[in-house]
Design an enzyme around this catalytic site. Sequence first.
Site, PDB file in Angstrom:
ATOM      1  N   ARG A  18       0.921  -1.396  -0.120  1.00 45.51           N
ATOM      2  CA  ARG A  18       0.082   0.105  -0.038  1.00 45.51           C
ATOM      3  C   ARG A  18       0.841   1.100   0.054  1.00 45.51           C
ATOM      4  NH1 ARG A  18      -5.469   0.788   1.572  1.00 45.51           N
ATOM      5  NH2 ARG A  18      -5.947   2.895   0.732  1.00 45.51           N
ATOM      6  N   HIS A  43      14.863 -11.052   6.005  1.00 44.30           N
ATOM      7  CA  HIS A  43      15.620 -11.523   4.858  1.00 44.30           C
ATOM      8  C   HIS A  43      15.626 -10.580   3.818  1.00 44.30           C
ATOM      9  CE1 HIS A  43      16.125 -15.141   2.080  1.00 44.30           C
ATOM     10  NE2 HIS A  43      16.739 -14.037   1.470  1.00 44.30           N
ATOM     11  N   GLU A  70      19.097 -13.054   7.283  1.00 44.26           N
ATOM     12  CA  GLU A  70      19.457 -14.068   6.577  1.00 44.26           C
ATOM     13  C   GLU A  70      19.215 -13.668   4.854  1.00 44.26           C
ATOM     14  OE1 GLU A  70      16.413 -17.130   7.470  1.00 44.26           O
ATOM     15  OE2 GLU A  70      14.869 -16.004   6.055  1.00 44.26           O
ATOM     16  N   HIS A 190      11.466 -22.998   7.601  1.00 41.51           N
ATOM     17  CA  HIS A 190      10.447 -23.240   6.658  1.00 41.51           C
ATOM     18  C   HIS A 190       9.499 -24.264   6.726  1.00 41.51           C
ATOM     19  CE1 HIS A 190      10.610 -21.407   2.558  1.00 41.51           C
ATOM     20  NE2 HIS A 190       9.823 -22.682   2.298  1.00 41.51           N
TER      21      HIS A 190
END
Length: 237
Positions: A18, A43, A70, A190
């Site tokens: 947005r 990340h 990361e 993950h």
Amino acid sequence: MTKLSVNINKIATLRNARGGDVPNVVKVALDCERFGAEGITVHPRPDERHIRKADVYDLKPLLKTEFNIEGYPAPEFIDLVLKVKPHQVTLVPDSPVQLTSNSGWDTKSHYDFLSEVLDEFNNAGIRTSVFVAADSQMIEYAAKAGADRVELYTEPYATTYNVDPDKAVKPFVEAAKVARNLGLGINAGHDLSLANLNFIYKNIPWLEEVSIGHALISDALYMGLEKTIQEYKNCLR
């Protein structure tokens, strides 16, 4: 106790959709800490489609828990990490155009490259972690290259968990034992969720840290951020 690090990429994705500064990435990170998270993960990708470099600089002086950055160790990423000096850097083999991480490093093929990068971060006093599959050879080469930790890529576990939990977790337990015997710390991340987190924790209680973003932020839409973080922490007890 295994630490919960909240990946706040999805908060930045929502903000960027947005424009402006709602939701505020720094405020959400500080709220995650206040609600019990023991770490914050970001990340930053080259296209800044979620976390931006400016977010990383804004977060560093304000976070009170562990800060984990990361990413793929391209020169720009290396420079950012060395300037910010987080507690931990996690190296992932993502290409710049990847939607999300979908594999661990081939640490044998990339041994020389990883050794050089890890030396640079280790010399700067930053704890290093390498994203790997549940594969003993990949873990062994991560150790040889100089990693302090490995982060086990847990999507295969999450995919198989609903069909056969014991089969799903077995290679990860074996990999975690290899890592422990090599003196490596062990992280995981993950596709971990409220559905599968406790089972992997019970089978690998010596996990140092889990990094969770997509599922946790999605759950927070229904339960609220504070309750969601507590539910995830309950899975690690």
